[in-house]
Motif scaffolding. Structure first.
Motif, PDB file in Angstrom:
ATOM      1  N   THR A 141       0.844  -1.203   0.000  1.00 29.16           N
ATOM      2  CA  THR A 141       0.000   0.000   0.000  1.00 29.16           C
ATOM      3  C   THR A 141       0.881   1.256   0.000  1.00 29.16           C
ATOM      4  OG1 THR A 141      -1.672  -1.218   1.226  1.00 29.16           O
ATOM      5  CG2 THR A 141      -1.896   1.180   1.196  1.00 29.16           C
ATOM      6  N   ALA A 142       1.911   1.253   0.843  1.00 29.77           N
ATOM      7  CA  ALA A 142       2.820   2.407   0.913  1.00 29.77           C
ATOM      8  C   ALA A 142       3.487   2.643  -0.444  1.00 29.77           C
ATOM      9  CB  ALA A 142       3.868   2.177   1.994  1.00 29.77           C
ATOM     10  N   LEU A 143       3.862   1.549  -1.073  1.00 32.46           N
ATOM     11  CA  LEU A 143       4.510   1.634  -2.386  1.00 32.46           C
ATOM     12  C   LEU A 143       3.578   2.295  -3.408  1.00 32.46           C
ATOM     13  CD1 LEU A 143       7.235   0.615  -3.252  1.00 32.46           C
ATOM     14  CD2 LEU A 143       6.205  -1.557  -3.865  1.00 32.46           C
ATOM     15  N   ASN A 144       2.324   1.905  -3.352  1.00 29.40           N
ATOM     16  CA  ASN A 144       1.340   2.490  -4.279  1.00 29.40           C
ATOM     17  C   ASN A 144       1.069   3.957  -3.967  1.00 29.40           C
ATOM     18  OD1 ASN A 144       0.222   0.535  -6.385  1.00 29.40           O
ATOM     19  ND2 ASN A 144       0.445  -0.720  -4.564  1.00 29.40           N
ATOM     20  N   THR A 145       1.131   4.315  -2.692  1.00 29.30           N
ATOM     21  CA  THR A 145       0.984   5.728  -2.306  1.00 29.30           C
ATOM     22  C   THR A 145       2.159   6.529  -2.867  1.00 29.30           C
ATOM     23  OG1 THR A 145      -0.162   5.077  -0.306  1.00 29.30           O
ATOM     24  CG2 THR A 145       0.764   7.298  -0.326  1.00 29.30           C
ATOM     25  N   VAL A 146       3.354   5.972  -2.735  1.00 28.67           N
ATOM     26  CA  VAL A 146       4.560   6.630  -3.263  1.00 28.67           C
ATOM     27  C   VAL A 146       4.427   6.793  -4.772  1.00 28.67           C
ATOM     28  CG1 VAL A 146       7.037   6.262  -3.706  1.00 28.67           C
ATOM     29  CG2 VAL A 146       6.109   5.910  -1.405  1.00 28.67           C
ATOM     30  N   LEU A 147       3.963   5.754  -5.412  1.00 27.33           N
ATOM     31  CA  LEU A 147       3.832   5.773  -6.865  1.00 27.33           C
ATOM     32  C   LEU A 147       2.855   6.858  -7.319  1.00 27.33           C
ATOM     33  CD1 LEU A 147       5.133   4.100  -9.015  1.00 27.33           C
ATOM     34  CD2 LEU A 147       3.175   2.559  -8.965  1.00 27.33           C
ATOM     35  N   ASP A 175      13.724  -0.466   0.799  1.00 29.78           N
ATOM     36  CA  ASP A 175      12.816  -1.127  -0.146  1.00 29.78           C
ATOM     37  C   ASP A 175      11.767  -0.202  -0.762  1.00 29.78           C
ATOM     38  OD1 ASP A 175      14.152  -3.458   0.088  1.00 29.78           O
ATOM     39  OD2 ASP A 175      12.430  -4.677   0.697  1.00 29.78           O
ATOM     40  N   ILE A 176      11.228   0.740   0.027  1.00 34.42           N
ATOM     41  CA  ILE A 176      10.197   1.625  -0.537  1.00 34.42           C
ATOM     42  C   ILE A 176      10.826   2.468  -1.651  1.00 34.42           C
ATOM     43  CG2 ILE A 176       8.589   3.533  -0.092  1.00 34.42           C
ATOM     44  CD1 ILE A 176       8.050   2.432   2.630  1.00 34.42           C
ATOM     45  N   ALA A 177      12.034   2.973  -1.408  1.00 30.89           N
ATOM     46  CA  ALA A 177      12.716   3.781  -2.430  1.00 30.89           C
ATOM     47  C   ALA A 177      13.108   2.919  -3.630  1.00 30.89           C
ATOM     48  CB  ALA A 177      13.952   4.448  -1.830  1.00 30.89           C
ATOM     49  N   LEU A 178      13.601   1.722  -3.358  1.00 40.58           N
ATOM     50  CA  LEU A 178      14.058   0.848  -4.438  1.00 40.58           C
ATOM     51  C   LEU A 178      12.905   0.433  -5.352  1.00 40.58           C
ATOM     52  CD1 LEU A 178      16.187  -0.951  -5.818  1.00 40.58           C
ATOM     53  CD2 LEU A 178      15.792  -2.668  -4.052  1.00 40.58           C
ATOM     54  N   TYR A 179      11.854  -0.122  -4.744  1.00 42.07           N
ATOM     55  CA  TYR A 179      10.747  -0.613  -5.565  1.00 42.07           C
ATOM     56  C   TYR A 179       9.872   0.538  -6.074  1.00 42.07           C
ATOM     57  CZ  TYR A 179      12.296  -5.237  -4.284  1.00 42.07           C
ATOM     58  OH  TYR A 179      13.061  -6.361  -4.129  1.00 42.07           O
ATOM     59  N   GLY A 180       9.775   1.603  -5.278  1.00 41.11           N
ATOM     60  CA  GLY A 180       9.049   2.799  -5.724  1.00 41.11           C
ATOM     61  C   GLY A 180       9.779   3.422  -6.904  1.00 41.11           C
ATOM     62  N   GLY A 181      11.097   3.417  -6.834  1.00 36.31           N
ATOM     63  CA  GLY A 181      11.927   3.973  -7.913  1.00 36.31           C
ATOM     64  C   GLY A 181      11.813   3.140  -9.181  1.00 36.31           C
ATOM     65  N   LEU A 182      11.793   1.845  -8.986  1.00 37.83           N
ATOM     66  CA  LEU A 182      11.671   0.946 -10.139  1.00 37.83           C
ATOM     67  C   LEU A 182      10.315   1.133 -10.810  1.00 37.83           C
ATOM     68  CD1 LEU A 182      12.666  -1.474 -11.828  1.00 37.83           C
ATOM     69  CD2 LEU A 182      11.826  -2.982 -10.046  1.00 37.83           C
ATOM     70  N   ALA A 183       9.260   1.117  -9.980  1.00 41.51           N
ATOM     71  CA  ALA A 183       7.904   1.228 -10.535  1.00 41.51           C
ATOM     72  C   ALA A 183       7.625   2.629 -11.083  1.00 41.51           C
ATOM     73  CB  ALA A 183       6.876   0.870  -9.462  1.00 41.51           C
ATOM     74  N   LEU A 247       7.634  12.972   1.641  1.00 45.72           N
ATOM     75  CA  LEU A 247       6.263  12.439   1.673  1.00 45.72           C
ATOM     76  C   LEU A 247       5.751  12.184   3.096  1.00 45.72           C
ATOM     77  CD1 LEU A 247       5.966  10.008  -1.347  1.00 45.72           C
ATOM     78  CD2 LEU A 247       5.277  12.385  -1.168  1.00 45.72           C
ATOM     79  N   GLY A 248       6.614  11.749   3.991  1.00 41.24           N
ATOM     80  CA  GLY A 248       6.231  11.597   5.401  1.00 41.24           C
ATOM     81  C   GLY A 248       5.098  10.626   5.660  1.00 41.24           C
ATOM     82  N   HIS A 249       4.255  10.988   6.631  1.00 38.29           N
ATOM     83  CA  HIS A 249       3.268  10.039   7.152  1.00 38.29           C
ATOM     84  C   HIS A 249       2.127   9.693   6.199  1.00 38.29           C
ATOM     85  CE1 HIS A 249       5.264  10.474  11.028  1.00 38.29           C
ATOM     86  NE2 HIS A 249       4.732   9.291  11.247  1.00 38.29           N
ATOM     87  N   ILE A 250       2.022  10.418   5.099  1.00 41.38           N
ATOM     88  CA  ILE A 250       1.038  10.045   4.064  1.00 41.38           C
ATOM     89  C   ILE A 250       1.205   8.571   3.704  1.00 41.38           C
ATOM     90  CG2 ILE A 250       0.963  10.235   1.543  1.00 41.38           C
ATOM     91  CD1 ILE A 250       0.417  13.104   1.795  1.00 41.38           C
ATOM     92  N   GLN A 251       2.461   8.118   3.750  1.00 36.57           N
ATOM     93  CA  GLN A 251       2.773   6.743   3.354  1.00 36.57           C
ATOM     94  C   GLN A 251       2.237   5.702   4.334  1.00 36.57           C
ATOM     95  OE1 GLN A 251       7.169   6.771   1.872  1.00 36.57           O
ATOM     96  NE2 GLN A 251       6.810   8.603   3.074  1.00 36.57           N
TER      97      GLN A 251
END
Ligand code: ADP
Length: 319
Positions: A141-147, A175-183, A247-251
């Motif tokens: 979910t956090a990853l999708n928020t980042v995206l 991981d959030i930066a890595l996979y968020g960056g990839l996606a 982005l902070g706590h939105i994630q």
């Protein structure tokens, strides 16, 4: 095993509610008396415990946060605090405890099990920083928020032909930066697991300019920090206007994704089964698509294996 309690502890994560729902409903189905504990270990010590029926977990699968609230509890770090907690559980006739949280909460659960309470942990943390499991609840979910944020920032960065730096969560684990960056198709990512050379970022920005790239996206994990300073330096060195967004706590919030809801439901079911099998001091996880359970201390001592393959692929795709 006649009665099981469930609590959420430490940092919250979307999908915790789906896990609570699964634990309660599976437990009831197996004939157990199910109890909820408010405010993590702090509520446990204070006896904030109540019975939960099927209706108590209705309408929560889609909600972020945790209906049981979460807390950090210094007292539980002491043996005295844990003895109080164990005593309270006995007063309420509770034999087993499901702890939904991160590594700190799991350490607490392992110590509590030494006091005669059967415990099992469910990984609820957006950071994905527990190495015994491929995924923790909330990460997707956090990853999708980042995206979603990255897509929006890309629109405005494109319009202004700017560099956009986005700081995402992840103190020890990138991981959030890595996979968020990839996606998200980021040009550069900065994560705590990898050393980086700022010159490489500057060079990429210069090269991008000549190739006709209209923007440049950099994802920085919280553990690396220095995001605002980096934005200034990029502007100074490359002359390209740069904006930083933290982005902070939105994630931490938002409706859990289908992936997190399904993962939470499967893990919740396994957690109840683990306790019914007479095991204690275990954590549930997922490996290669299968739900597993592991001894807590073993799980917490597993070395973290960084996914070099994904990191290298991300770099290739972004160059
Ligand atoms: P997380 O579970 O998300 O890692 P924390 O590390 O803050 O979050 O831990 C949550 C709670 O678990 C703490 O407030 C404390 O009550 C308990 N806890 C954490 N570490 C320990 C420990 N070493 N011993 C006993 N209890 C602990």
């Amino acid at each position: 095993m006649r009665s099981i309690a469930v609590l959420t502890s430490g940092g919250d994560a979307p999908g915790m509610n789906a896990a609570i729902r699964a634990v309660v409903r599976i437990g009831l189905e197996k004939g157990l008396k199910m109890m909820g504990v408010n405010r993590g270990y702090s509520g446990l010590i204070n006896g904030e415990i109540f019975e939960m029926n099927r209706g108590a977990v209705a309408e929560i699968i889609q909600k972020g946060g945790t209906i049981l609230k979460t807390a950090r509890c210094e007292e539980f770090r002491t043996q005295e605090g844990r003895l109080k907690a164990a005593r309270v559980l006995k007063v309420f006739g509770i034999d087993g405890l499901v702890v939904i949280g991160g590594d700190g909460s799991f350490t607490g659960a392992a110590l509590l099990s030494e006091l005669g309470i059967a415990t099992v942990g469910i990984p609820g943390t957006i950071d994905n920083d527990l190495c015994y499991t491929d995924y923790t609840i909330g990460f997707d979910t956090a990853l999708n928020t980042v995206l979603d944020a990255v897509n929006k920032l890309r629109d405005t960065a494109n319009s202004h032909e700017r560099v956009s730096i986005v700081e995402v969560m992840g103190r020890g684990c990138g991981d959030i930066a890595l996979y968020g960056g990839l996606a998200g198709g980021a040009e550069s990512i900065l994560i705590p697991e990898k050393d980086f050379d700022k010159n490489e970022i500057y060079k990429k920005i210069f090269e991008g300019k000549f190739k006709g790239k209209i923007h440049h996206l950099v994802l920085v994990a919280e553990g690396v920090g220095g995001t605002n300073e980096l934005a200034k330096e990029i502007e100074e060195v490359t002359g390209v206007e740069t904006r930083a967004t933290i982005l902070g706590h939105i994630q931490r919030g938002g409706n859990p994704t289908a992936f997190d809801r399904i993962l939470a439901s499967r893990m919740g079911e396994r957690a109840v089964d683990v306790l019914l099998e007479g095991k204690s001091s275990r954590v549930v996880g997922i490996k290669h698509g299968e739900i597993i359970d592991v001894d807590i201390k073993e799980a917490l001592n597993m070395p973290r294996i960084f996914n070099e393959k994904i990191y290298n692929m991300m770099r290739t795709l972004s160059s």
